[in-house]
Motif scaffolding. Sequence first.
Motif, mmCIF file in Angstrom:
data_model
loop_
_atom_site.group_PDB
_atom_site.id
_atom_site.type_symbol
_atom_site.label_atom_id
_atom_site.label_comp_id
_atom_site.label_asym_id
_atom_site.label_seq_id
_atom_site.Cartn_x
_atom_site.Cartn_y
_atom_site.Cartn_z
ATOM 1 N N ALA A 99 0.826 -1.203 0.000
ATOM 2 C CA ALA A 99 0.000 0.000 0.000
ATOM 3 C C ALA A 99 0.860 1.253 0.000
ATOM 4 O O ALA A 99 1.874 1.326 0.689
ATOM 5 C CB ALA A 99 -0.919 -0.015 1.214
ATOM 6 N N VAL A 100 0.424 2.224 -0.796
ATOM 7 C CA VAL A 100 1.123 3.507 -0.898
ATOM 8 C C VAL A 100 1.267 4.146 0.487
ATOM 9 O O VAL A 100 2.335 4.656 0.840
ATOM 10 C CB VAL A 100 0.345 4.444 -1.848
ATOM 11 C CG1 VAL A 100 0.922 5.846 -1.815
ATOM 12 C CG2 VAL A 100 0.376 3.875 -3.253
ATOM 13 N N GLU A 101 0.179 4.090 1.275
ATOM 14 C CA GLU A 101 0.192 4.732 2.596
ATOM 15 C C GLU A 101 1.289 4.140 3.488
ATOM 16 O O GLU A 101 1.994 4.859 4.181
ATOM 17 C CB GLU A 101 -1.167 4.553 3.293
ATOM 18 C CG GLU A 101 -2.294 5.340 2.642
ATOM 19 C CD GLU A 101 -1.950 6.819 2.522
ATOM 20 O OE1 GLU A 101 -1.561 7.420 3.550
ATOM 21 O OE2 GLU A 101 -2.033 7.369 1.407
ATOM 22 N N GLU A 102 1.404 2.821 3.457
ATOM 23 C CA GLU A 102 2.408 2.157 4.304
ATOM 24 C C GLU A 102 3.831 2.549 3.904
ATOM 25 O O GLU A 102 4.681 2.793 4.760
ATOM 26 C CB GLU A 102 2.262 0.634 4.200
ATOM 27 C CG GLU A 102 1.165 0.064 5.079
ATOM 28 C CD GLU A 102 1.117 -1.445 4.948
ATOM 29 O OE1 GLU A 102 1.649 -2.135 5.831
ATOM 30 O OE2 GLU A 102 0.573 -1.923 3.927
ATOM 31 N N ILE A 103 4.075 2.607 2.588
ATOM 32 C CA ILE A 103 5.411 2.980 2.111
ATOM 33 C C ILE A 103 5.697 4.434 2.498
ATOM 34 O O ILE A 103 6.782 4.763 2.981
ATOM 35 C CB ILE A 103 5.528 2.787 0.579
ATOM 36 C CG1 ILE A 103 5.261 1.322 0.215
ATOM 37 C CG2 ILE A 103 6.906 3.205 0.080
ATOM 38 C CD1 ILE A 103 5.055 1.078 -1.274
ATOM 39 N N ALA A 104 4.702 5.287 2.307
ATOM 40 C CA ALA A 104 4.880 6.706 2.629
ATOM 41 C C ALA A 104 5.110 6.887 4.128
ATOM 42 O O ALA A 104 5.945 7.701 4.543
ATOM 43 C CB ALA A 104 3.662 7.496 2.164
ATOM 44 N N ASP A 105 4.392 6.126 4.960
ATOM 45 C CA ASP A 105 4.568 6.229 6.416
ATOM 46 C C ASP A 105 5.983 5.802 6.822
ATOM 47 O O ASP A 105 6.603 6.414 7.688
ATOM 48 C CB ASP A 105 3.551 5.342 7.158
ATOM 49 C CG ASP A 105 2.155 5.945 7.109
ATOM 50 O OD1 ASP A 105 2.038 7.108 6.676
ATOM 51 O OD2 ASP A 105 1.191 5.246 7.479
ATOM 52 N N LEU A 106 6.470 4.734 6.183
ATOM 53 C CA LEU A 106 7.812 4.241 6.485
ATOM 54 C C LEU A 106 8.854 5.308 6.113
ATOM 55 O O LEU A 106 9.798 5.572 6.870
ATOM 56 C CB LEU A 106 8.056 2.951 5.688
ATOM 57 C CG LEU A 106 9.010 1.919 6.265
ATOM 58 C CD1 LEU A 106 8.611 1.486 7.654
ATOM 59 C CD2 LEU A 106 9.062 0.692 5.347
ATOM 60 N N ALA A 107 8.653 5.943 4.950
ATOM 61 C CA ALA A 107 9.567 7.012 4.514
ATOM 62 C C ALA A 107 9.499 8.177 5.502
ATOM 63 O O ALA A 107 10.532 8.735 5.891
ATOM 64 C CB ALA A 107 9.207 7.473 3.103
ATOM 65 N N ALA A 108 8.287 8.535 5.935
ATOM 66 C CA ALA A 108 8.123 9.666 6.864
ATOM 67 C C ALA A 108 8.810 9.365 8.193
ATOM 68 O O ALA A 108 9.451 10.236 8.790
ATOM 69 C CB ALA A 108 6.636 9.950 7.079
#
Length: 428
Positions: free
Chosen positions: A125-134
């Motif tokens: 999921a895009v959200e999970e990848i973005a959260d990990l990056a954040a």
Amino acid sequence: MSNESAMSSDCIRADARVAGEINRAAVLDLLRRQPVTSRVALARASGLSKATITQIIEEFTREGLVEEIGPGPSELGRRPTLLRFNPQARTAVGVELGEDACRAVLTDLGARPLRTAVRAGRVLAVEEIADLAAALLGDLPAGRLLGLGLSTPGGAALPSSGPAEPELKQQLASRLGVPVAVVSPAKAAAVGEAWSGVGREADHLVYIRIGREITAGIVARRRLYPSAFPGDGQLGHLTVAPGGELCPCGNDGCLQAVAAGPALLTRIRARLRARGVHRLAGPPRPGGAAALEELGLADLAALWEQGDPAVREVLQETADYLGIAVAGLVNLLQPEMVVLGGPVITALPMLVSAVEAAARRRALSSLASEVRIVPARLEPWAAAVGAAAVLLSEVALPTARPDGAAGPTGHVIDRRTAALTGGAGADP
Ligand SMILES: [Zn+2]
């Protein structure tokens, strides 16, 4: 001005901008490799004019990428001013979407890891990848992040349960507000090892990933070899044992069918069973691998240490098969270095010297005596680090405005243009 001439002057401006970005990328690449240098040395190494170098260094100084550190040793009577590169002025994030875990790494401009994060399980999921990056970025000032590199199995096609790759790339880019580059795992790991792993001193290397499959990526002149198709090189389907094991690809005797992780375990179980061994003796790992079916890669190192004949035999055969493939690559590509990585090598590092010996026996002696065959240094992070490196190699640093404000978001250089202008580029 007619429409036509307005259009052509737009094109000239765009060409000049792209050429400028390519020149900046070329100078940045030299600074990565030689962090303390001078304008004269940069002009010599890049082939760019001194005026162009002076302008780029002025921009880099304004952007905090470079600082002057005083006079260097004299050269023909003149003492050049030394410059020092600050690789931490900007960062990139690399993410590997693996089958069992998602690994993310924050790197500096030289793709050296600064922070890491892992999420177990398959992340799509895009959200999970973005959260990990954040989470990785933490309190890093906005504008420091140049972009995100994503390593996905297959490169072009994600597993069917996730979004299509172009959508994922687009969604991530708009969610994070930075460019996103996508690359397959072995290609990524090849670049990662070349930039900040075991291949830092090598211009030409081949990385071989040995896990559930056997795949490869090639770095030529420190850049990813631009194959005609996305996805990793399928070294695993090279025939090494005609008439041997059947491979899911429909062929028989594929390298993967005898030397990938699952094949290794299957062959060792079969040999143990043939010897009448159905349960393993002492528990080599916590919890104990009792039944043969539970035997994993981690157990094999312990069994090797104990001198188990089945394990020794199968690992030697595996090294011989891998040696055939490595010798072929050495003869064909003439690399300086072959890097062995992936889960099988991480679990069984003793395979490297056996593969090396087998490959040296088979490769042309002139090449065999020159090539280095070494284990990867960045595992299990090679693909994540490499994804960041691929992003860094493709993204133009946004030029800061003279008022010191951050420039526009960097964008991916059109690689066709880069190829036309020779990459490292002549003067515009
Ligand atoms: Zn096959």
